[in-house]
Design an enzyme around this catalytic site. Structure first.
Site, PDB file in Angstrom:
ATOM      1  N   ASP A   8     -22.211  -6.749 -36.496  1.00 57.32           N
ATOM      2  CA  ASP A   8     -23.442  -7.425 -36.090  1.00 57.32           C
ATOM      3  C   ASP A   8     -23.118  -8.327 -34.906  1.00 57.32           C
ATOM      4  OD1 ASP A   8     -24.599  -6.169 -38.213  1.00 57.32           O
ATOM      5  OD2 ASP A   8     -25.072  -7.989 -39.342  1.00 57.32           O
ATOM      6  N   ASP A 129     -36.293  -2.785 -43.304  1.00 64.99           N
ATOM      7  CA  ASP A 129     -35.770  -4.036 -43.852  1.00 64.99           C
ATOM      8  C   ASP A 129     -36.833  -4.626 -44.764  1.00 64.99           C
ATOM      9  OD1 ASP A 129     -33.619  -3.622 -42.117  1.00 64.99           O
ATOM     10  OD2 ASP A 129     -34.598  -4.747 -40.518  1.00 64.99           O
TER      11      ASP A 129
END
Length: 248
Positions: A8, A129
């Site tokens: 990330d 998500d």
């Protein structure tokens, strides 16, 4: 079954967030390209990359870091975060990216996802998500009223390569994957599902190799790998043994 190590990106560095909160970012490596090469050397077959800044900004914000990653590893890379147009997709695929992950745009403009699948077959994944069973967008900062399965079914037959399903309530806290909702999604659609958010231990790796999880393409691991809670050699050995059984 594939175990995807995660990188990330925030401010050009390799970080992990807690519960999707950009204010709770822990830096694990200041050199994402070196981290990508390390994952390859450990035996991983794929790499999952998220441009966190890009997810919030709506456009690529860590492009230099992603390009350095692509140069550093021979492994196929999938990238999400801030990819919102066909031009963005084409640009990244032309640079050697294997798969783009479309998240917010899948909610805002599902027709674009369908068009992208037609134009770039096999190279487009959808990122879903979820928080409390509802889809979140704009880097998890905004909730919608759209249900996870409702969104996923919009792309049946479109040629989506995979759905990356993240349970935000478990991401980055090592609570274990939400197997109930993940497997419900996998059963509800024909698109391969990749589990994300909460992978905590080798027990989770073993769980994803159980017969009822065979519709999964794999799972993504971030913090558990960085913190040493999952030994890469052991995890990959479990997966290799499972594959050997399937082909025996």
């Amino acid at each position: 079954m594939i175990l995807f190590p995660a990188i990330d990106l925030k401010g050009g560095q390799c970080v992990r967030l807690k519960l999707g909160d950009m204010q709770q970012a822990t830096v694990y490596n200041t050199d994402p390209a070196a981290q990508a090469k390390s994952f390859e050397d450990q035996g991983f077959e794929w790499l999952h990359v998220v441009d966190l800044d890009g997810a919030f900004a709506g456009h690529s914000a860590n492009g230099d870091a992603v390009e350095a990653i692509l140069k550093a590893t021979k492994n196929p890379v999938q990238l999400g975060g801030g990819i919102r147009t066909l031009d963005h997709i084409e640009a990244w695929l032309s640079r050697g990216l294997r798969r783009v992950i479309l998240g917010t745009v899948a909610v805002r403009n599902p027709d674009l996802v369908i068009e992208a699948c037609r134009k770039f077959p096999g190279h487009v994944a959808v990122g879903i998500d979820a928080k409390g069973g509802k889809v979140a967008v704009e880097g998890w900062a905004e909730a919608s009223e759209l249900g996870v399965i409702e969104l996923a079914r919009k792309f049946e037959g479109a040629g989506v390569a995979a759905i990356i399903y993240t349970d935000i309530d478990r991401d980055g806290i090592l609570a274990g994957i939400n197997w109930t909702s993940t497997l419900e999604l996998a059963e509800a659609v024909s698109i391969p599902v990749i589990a994300s958010g909460g992978l905590a231990s080798l027990d989770d790796v073993r769980r994803m190799l159980e017969p009822d999880a065979q519709k999964l393409e794999g799972a993504i691991s971030g913090r558990a790998l960085y913190d040493g809670r999952i030994d890469p050699a052991e995890a990959l050995a479990l997966i290799k043994a499972s594959r050997a059984k399937e082909t025996a």
